[in-house]
Scaffold this active site. Structure first.
Site, PDB file in Angstrom:
ATOM      1  N   ASP A   1      -7.117  -1.361   5.034  1.00  0.00           N
ATOM      2  CA  ASP A   1      -6.672  -2.349   4.060  1.00  0.00           C
ATOM      3  C   ASP A   1      -7.156  -3.759   4.368  1.00  0.00           C
ATOM      4  OD1 ASP A   1      -5.285  -0.479   2.586  1.00  0.00           O
ATOM      5  OD2 ASP A   1      -3.508  -0.667   3.845  1.00  0.00           O
TER       6      ASP A   1
ATOM      7  N   ASP B   1       0.884  -1.143   0.000  1.00  0.00           N
ATOM      8  CA  ASP B   1       0.000   0.000   0.000  1.00  0.00           C
ATOM      9  C   ASP B   1       0.935   1.209   0.000  1.00  0.00           C
ATOM     10  OD1 ASP B   1      -2.270   1.607   0.496  1.00  0.00           O
ATOM     11  OD2 ASP B   1      -1.675   1.705   2.590  1.00  0.00           O
TER      12      ASP B   1
ATOM     13  N   ASP C   1      -1.395  -0.832   6.194  1.00  0.00           N
ATOM     14  CA  ASP C   1      -1.350  -0.354   7.564  1.00  0.00           C
ATOM     15  C   ASP C   1      -2.441  -0.962   8.433  1.00  0.00           C
ATOM     16  OD1 ASP C   1      -3.543   0.979   6.701  1.00  0.00           O
ATOM     17  OD2 ASP C   1      -2.613   2.956   6.652  1.00  0.00           O
TER      18      ASP C   1
END
Lengths: 631, 123
Positions: free
Chosen positions: A524, A326, A520
């Site tokens: 997500d 990410d 994180d």
């Protein structure tokens, strides 16, 4: 009586019996041997006989059953032989018990060492805390601290619970909890972690989490759960364990009959083969193979700030092809910082800061902290007016001023021609550019960007060296995503992905290879769940307990490759252990049964006992070696 | 003669082993007592676990009290992998394990080496 005591007694009585094995005659011969072996069987063997009997009563069989039966048969046959004046095998019964007790002693010792990770973590906790009560510091036991209490820590003291700093500044050694080796600077507003050590200055802070809610308690709980979990590979071993003992007993009976009935050997030599089969088959090593490796591997991880949540994760970490990151908060810092100031920097910053001082826009924080870092002083703007989606207008030093985007300048009829080329350049680098104007004239630009974490580039390079392909997945626009990807060395970028579509992109990649997703952990969750292995980056004080198979306590990208390596190595160790345990137990059985006699190779029951004891110790030692493997 | 005797004894012994260890009848489930929003059940640890099958109600926290009478080291640890529990049981003491049986199903609990086992049925 302790295992150690039983072992010592057994050892003392067994030593003279060894003499008889190497052909020396003991004074009193067989009767002396009986007198020496009996206390060993009764005292040393007691727990095995009791365990075997109570298991038997409940129609169960355990490793006690095998030890009791093996030694019992050798001893009782020898008592019979003593009366019948035939060869006796007292030394076998005695040595068997002594060796097995020795193995058990070693096993307990090494197991305790393997298990020390959790105890170490629990032992970190402070015992007392200093609470401010009406302005005076009062020392109270840790349990008396409540959320919201104001606490004081002096240099060198342990921070008792999690909290937020109110006053003071200091450096804190957080290595014991997060694995971060460098001291972390703390100032008002920063979070502190319970059980870490305050180093240079005094701090007062408000307790935000106590008891089981603290970061340390959560880590302990997570590690404990991981250590009791089972790797899927062990399921075979589990199924074997349940039927193992009765099957071995049947094998022993068969062995006896093959030698005695079929091959016409003597009763005692046939009996010895059967006893050896019973003894070598003890599946201790099989039972220890997975749990000990898991314990050491997850314990080692915990000390590095890498929390592996279960045995299944280890298996998932093998054969990973893609590591998908990410962007925001994982590769980048997660908060924008000023990267460029174009124009007369002090003047541009003074005007910008004055206008942004009252603003709540996220970019305002970046400008204000940059201004403070550059030691540029300013006074807040007057006649402050925010223009939604465009910027801010106001009076700075009695001059009409503005900061905002192109739209704001257009609205205010200010020409941007003077800085047009720089503006285009910065935008192409994926930066967010704010234009600053005074007296209807553009005086400069401020570019803001969420920058990569300090170690991001090294971490990605390490991934590439380790054979993983790195991919960046982000909701950001292409220009910004490409700029960040170039800066850290990622070739493959998927940009402008809606949060809900992240999982779908992971799925697509999975058709080409196994995928790890690093995020994180907060927004997500679907992607973390979809990936073959989800790695959640912690933000230091709260762990996303539910998200991901591995949680990284530190905010360091290099831990991703370390976590993958540790998982792979732990899993490889489990496989190795299981392999050896199966070899010991399964290949050992035919040897003990005398299959290799034609080659002149036999395994006496005492040697079988030694091999059995050694197999447990070697498996545990092999697990302990994980502590020293390079990560 | 010896050989025939040996064969007969062996066959009998083998038959006994198979019947004794594998011919286990299905143990009936014992239901835990419930009071004040907490269920509790005592399990005697002696040559295995009695009762072997315990039944819990889903959604109610449960205390499993293990009373270890058997000194055998085989039984020194009890594992409930589905609930993340690994607890050592001191001999002659009652050790309480607290679990939250949220999802109905059948869960195994075993000794440290999985040779002895019991079952937690959550309904």
């Amino acid at each position: 009586m302790s295992t150690r005591m039983r072992f010592l007694i057994s050892l003392i009585f067994s030593v003279p019996l060894v003499a008889s094995m190497v052909g020396l005659m003991l004074p009193g011969d067989k009767l002396t041997m009986w007198a020496l072996a009996t206390p060993v069987v009764l005292i040393g063997g007691y727990p095995f006989f009791v365990g075997a009997w109570s298991a038997f009563r409940h129609r169960q069989a355990s490793m006690d059953t095998l030890v009791a039966l093996g030694t019992g048969v050798a001893y009782l046959y020898s008592v019979y032989a003593l009366g019948a004046n035939a060869d006796v095998y007292f030394e076998i019964a005695a040595l068997l018990i002594t060796f097995i007790l020795l193995g058990k002693l070693f096993e307990d010792l090494t197991r305790n060492r393997a298990n020390s990770a959790i105890e170490k973590l629990v032992g970190l906790q402070a015992k007392t805390a200093t609470v401010m009560q009406g302005g005076t510091p009062v020392q109270v036991p840790l349990e008396a601290v409540k959320v919201g209490d104001h606490l004081l820590v002096h240099p060198g003291e342990k921070i008792p619970v999690d909290g937020l700093v109110r006053t003071g500044s200091s450096t804190v050694d957080e290595s014991m909890v997060t694995g971060e080796s460098l001291p972390v600077t703390k100032k008002p507003g920063d979070p502190v972690i319970g059980s870490t050590i305050n180093q240079t200055g005094s701090l007062t802070f408000v307790a935000t989490a106590i008891g089981t809610q603290t970061l340390l308690s959560q880590i302990v709980e997570l590690v404990r759960r991981a250590q009791t979990s089972r790797a899927p590979i062990q399921k075979v071993a589990d199924q074997v364990s349940a039927v193992f003992v009765p099957v071995v007993l049947l094998l022993a009976i068969t062995t006896f009959n093959v030698w005695f009935v079929l091959l016409g050997h003597s009763l005692e030599s046939s009996l010895l083969f059967a006893v050896a089969v019973i003894v070598i088959a003890c599946p201790c090593a099989l039972g220890l193979a997975t749990p000990t490796a898991l314990m050491v591997g997850t314990g080692r991880g915990a000390s590095l700030g890498i929390l592996i949540k279960s045995g299944e994760v280890l298996e998932a970490a093998t054969d990973i092809k893609y590591v998908v990151f990410d962007k925001t908060g994982t590769i980048t810092q997660g908060k924008p910082v000023v990267t460029d100031v174009v124009g007369d920097a002090p003047r541009v910053l003074r005007a910008a800061a004055a206008l942004e001082a009252a603003s709540e826009h996220p970019l305002a924080g970046a400008i204000l902290s940059h201004t403070a870092a550059q030691s540029v002083s300013f006074e807040s703007a007057t006649k402050f007016k925010a223009v939604q989606g465009k910027g801010v207008l106001g009076q700075v030093d009695a001059t009409p001023s503005a900061i905002g985007n192109r739209a704001l300048m257009e609205q205010s009829k200010i020409s941007i021609a003077a800085f047009q080329s720089q503006l285009t350049d910065l935008e192409q680098q994926g930066k967010t550019v704010m234009l600053v104007a005074q007296d209807a004239e553009l005086i400069g630009l401020i570019a803001v960007q969420d920058t990569p974490k300090p170690m991001a580039k090294e971490a990605i390079a390490e991934h590439t060296r380790s054979g993983y392909e790195s991919v960046m997945l982000t909701g950001d626009n292409h220009a910004t995503a490409q700029a960040i990807a170039r800066a850290v060395g990622i070739d493959r970028v998927v940009a402008e992905v809606l949060p809900t579509d992240k999982a779908r992109h992971i799925k697509e990649l999975q058709t080409r290879g196994r995928v790890t997703f690093v995020g994180d952990g907060i927004n997500d969750a679907p992607a973390l769940a979809q990936a073959d292995l989800g790695i959640a980056m912690g933000s230091g004080t709260d762990i996303a307990m539910e998200a991901g198979g591995i949680v990284l306590v530190k905010n360091d990208l290099r831990d991703v490759v370390r976590a993958l390596r540790l998982s792979r190595k732990t899993f490889a160790r489990i496989k190795l252990n299981l392999f050896w345990a199966f070899i010991y137990n399964l290949a050992g059985i035919p040897v003990a049964a005398g299959v290799l006699v034609p080659l002149g190779l036999t395994l006496s029951p005492a040697l079988a006992g030694l091999a059995m004891a050694f197999s447990s110790v070697s498996v545990v030692t092999s697990s302990l070696l994980l502590r020293y493997s390079r990560l | 003669m010896d050989k025939i005797l040996s064969l007969i004894i062996s066959v009998l012994a083998a038959a006994f082993i198979v019947w004794w260890f594998f011919g286990r009848r299905k143990a009936a489930a014992v239901v835990a007592n419930e009071s004040h929003g907490m269920q509790q059940i005592e399990i005697t640890v002696d040559g295995g676990y009695q009762p072997q099958v315990i039944q819990l109600k889903a959604g109610v926290p449960a205390k499993l009290v293990f009373d270890r009478k058997d000194p055998s080291s085989c039984l020194e640890e009890v594992l409930l992998p589905d609930f993340g529990v690994a607890k050592s049981l001191p001999v002659g003491e009652k050790t309480t394990v607290e679990i939250k049986p949220d999802k109905p199903g059948q869960y195994k609990y075993t000794c440290g080496m999985q040779m002895f086992s019991g079952q937690v049925v959550v309904k």
